[in-house]
Design a protein around this motif. Structure first.
Motif, PDB file in Angstrom:
ATOM      1  N   SER A 155       1.400   2.986 -11.658  1.00 33.16           N
ATOM      2  CA  SER A 155       0.852   3.617 -10.593  1.00 33.16           C
ATOM      3  C   SER A 155       0.458   2.626  -9.532  1.00 33.16           C
ATOM      4  CB  SER A 155      -0.687   4.442 -11.016  1.00 33.16           C
ATOM      5  OG  SER A 155      -1.569   3.079 -11.198  1.00 33.16           O
ATOM      6  N   LYS A 190      -1.939   2.017  -7.613  1.00 30.99           N
ATOM      7  CA  LYS A 190      -3.441   1.314  -7.901  1.00 30.99           C
ATOM      8  C   LYS A 190      -3.289   0.141  -8.978  1.00 30.99           C
ATOM      9  CE  LYS A 190      -8.089   2.176  -9.340  1.00 30.99           C
ATOM     10  NZ  LYS A 190      -8.917   3.126  -9.892  1.00 30.99           N
ATOM     11  N   ASP A 191      -2.426   0.266  -9.954  1.00 26.45           N
ATOM     12  CA  ASP A 191      -2.274  -1.007 -11.083  1.00 26.45           C
ATOM     13  C   ASP A 191      -1.574  -1.923 -10.311  1.00 26.45           C
ATOM     14  OD1 ASP A 191      -3.591   0.701 -12.997  1.00 26.45           O
ATOM     15  OD2 ASP A 191      -1.767   1.361 -13.735  1.00 26.45           O
ATOM     16  N   ARG A 234      -1.462  -2.975  -7.225  1.00 25.48           N
ATOM     17  CA  ARG A 234      -2.430  -3.529  -6.355  1.00 25.48           C
ATOM     18  C   ARG A 234      -3.376  -4.364  -7.068  1.00 25.48           C
ATOM     19  NH1 ARG A 234      -4.513   1.026  -2.670  1.00 25.48           N
ATOM     20  NH2 ARG A 234      -2.743   2.220  -3.264  1.00 25.48           N
ATOM     21  N   VAL A 235      -4.064  -3.909  -8.207  1.00 31.09           N
ATOM     22  CA  VAL A 235      -5.016  -4.634  -8.887  1.00 31.09           C
ATOM     23  C   VAL A 235      -4.057  -5.919  -9.385  1.00 31.09           C
ATOM     24  CG1 VAL A 235      -6.301  -4.754 -11.131  1.00 31.09           C
ATOM     25  CG2 VAL A 235      -6.422  -2.734  -9.499  1.00 31.09           C
ATOM     26  N   ASN A 245       0.758  -1.260   0.054  1.00 30.98           N
ATOM     27  CA  ASN A 245       0.044   0.082   0.066  1.00 30.98           C
ATOM     28  C   ASN A 245       0.972   1.315   0.041  1.00 30.98           C
ATOM     29  OD1 ASN A 245      -2.607  -1.398  -0.115  1.00 30.98           O
ATOM     30  ND2 ASN A 245      -2.351  -1.805   2.242  1.00 30.98           N
TER      31      ASN A 245
END
Length: 170
Positions: A148, A150-151, A153-154, A107
Motif C-alpha cells: 500500500s 501508506k506503508d 510513506r511510513v 504521494n
C-alpha cells in the motif's frame, strides 16, 4: 545593501479610493455606484456570472466530457529501466525508485509496465504491476509484491528519521 536603506519603489503604492467625500473629490454623491439599480443599493450581492436574469453563459454553453474526481493516477515505470539500473538480488521499492530518479513523487502510486526479458532476479515492491511485467519478473525467479502507498510513506519517513539521527551522531 542594508535593511535600513531599503525603500518603496515610487509608484508601486497607490492611495485608497475614498468615496463619498463631497462633490469636489469626483467621487461624491453616488460614490462611484452610478444611478439607481441593483448595483447602487446597499449590501448589493450579485452572484458571480449573474446576467440580470438572462440565462448565464455558463448555462447556455454545452457541457462535454466527465472528470472522475476519484481517479488514481499512477506513475509508470518501465521494467526495462529497472532491469538496467538495479543489480541482481536487490529490493526495488518506491524509495529506491526515487533515489535513481525513476519517479518524482512518494504521494502517487507506482505501476511497473513492460514485457521485457529480465536478466536479473529482483524483488519489486510497488502498488501495481501489468500482467506482462509480473510474468517477466516471476519467470526469472524474482518477486512482485503489492504494497500500500501508506506503508511505503511510513517506511520512507522511518528511513529519513534514521538517516537524520545517524548524521547527528557523527
Amino acid at each position: 545593501m542594508e535593511l535600513n536603506s531599503l525603500q518603496i519603489v515610487p509608484g508601486s503604492r497607490h492611495k485608497e479610493k475614498r468615496v463619498g467625500h463631497g462633490i469636489g473629490s469626483g467621487m461624491g454623491k453616488t460614490s462611484t455606484r452610478g444611478q439607481k439599480g441593483q448595483g447602487a443599493r446597499q449590501g448589493r450581492k450579485v452572484p458571480v456570472g449573474f446576467e440580470g436574469g438572462q440565462l448565464p453563459l455558463y448555462r447556455r454553453l454545452p457541457k462535454h466530457g466527465f472528470k472522475n474526481v476519484n481517479r488514481l493516477e499512477y506513475q509508470p515505470v518501465s521494467l526495462k529501466l529497472i532491469d538496467d539500473i538495479f543489480t541482481d538480488g536487490e529490493v526495488v521499492d518506491n524509495i529506491a525508485l526515487i533515489e535513481v530518479n525513476l519517479i518524482k513523487n512518494l504521494n502517487a502510486p507506482v505501476k511497473v509496465l513492460g514485457s521485457v526479458e529480465m536478466t536479473k532476479k529482483l524483488t519489486i515492491k510497488v502498488q501495481a504491476f501489468s500482467k506482462s511485467a509480473k510474468d517477466s519478473v516471476e519467470k526469472k525467479g524474482g518477486k512482485c509484491e503489492v504494497v500500500s502507498l501508506k506503508d511505503t510513506r511510513v517506511q520512507a519517513k522511518k528511513e529519513l528519521v534514521q538517516a537524520l539521527l545517524n548524521t547527528e551522531a557523527e
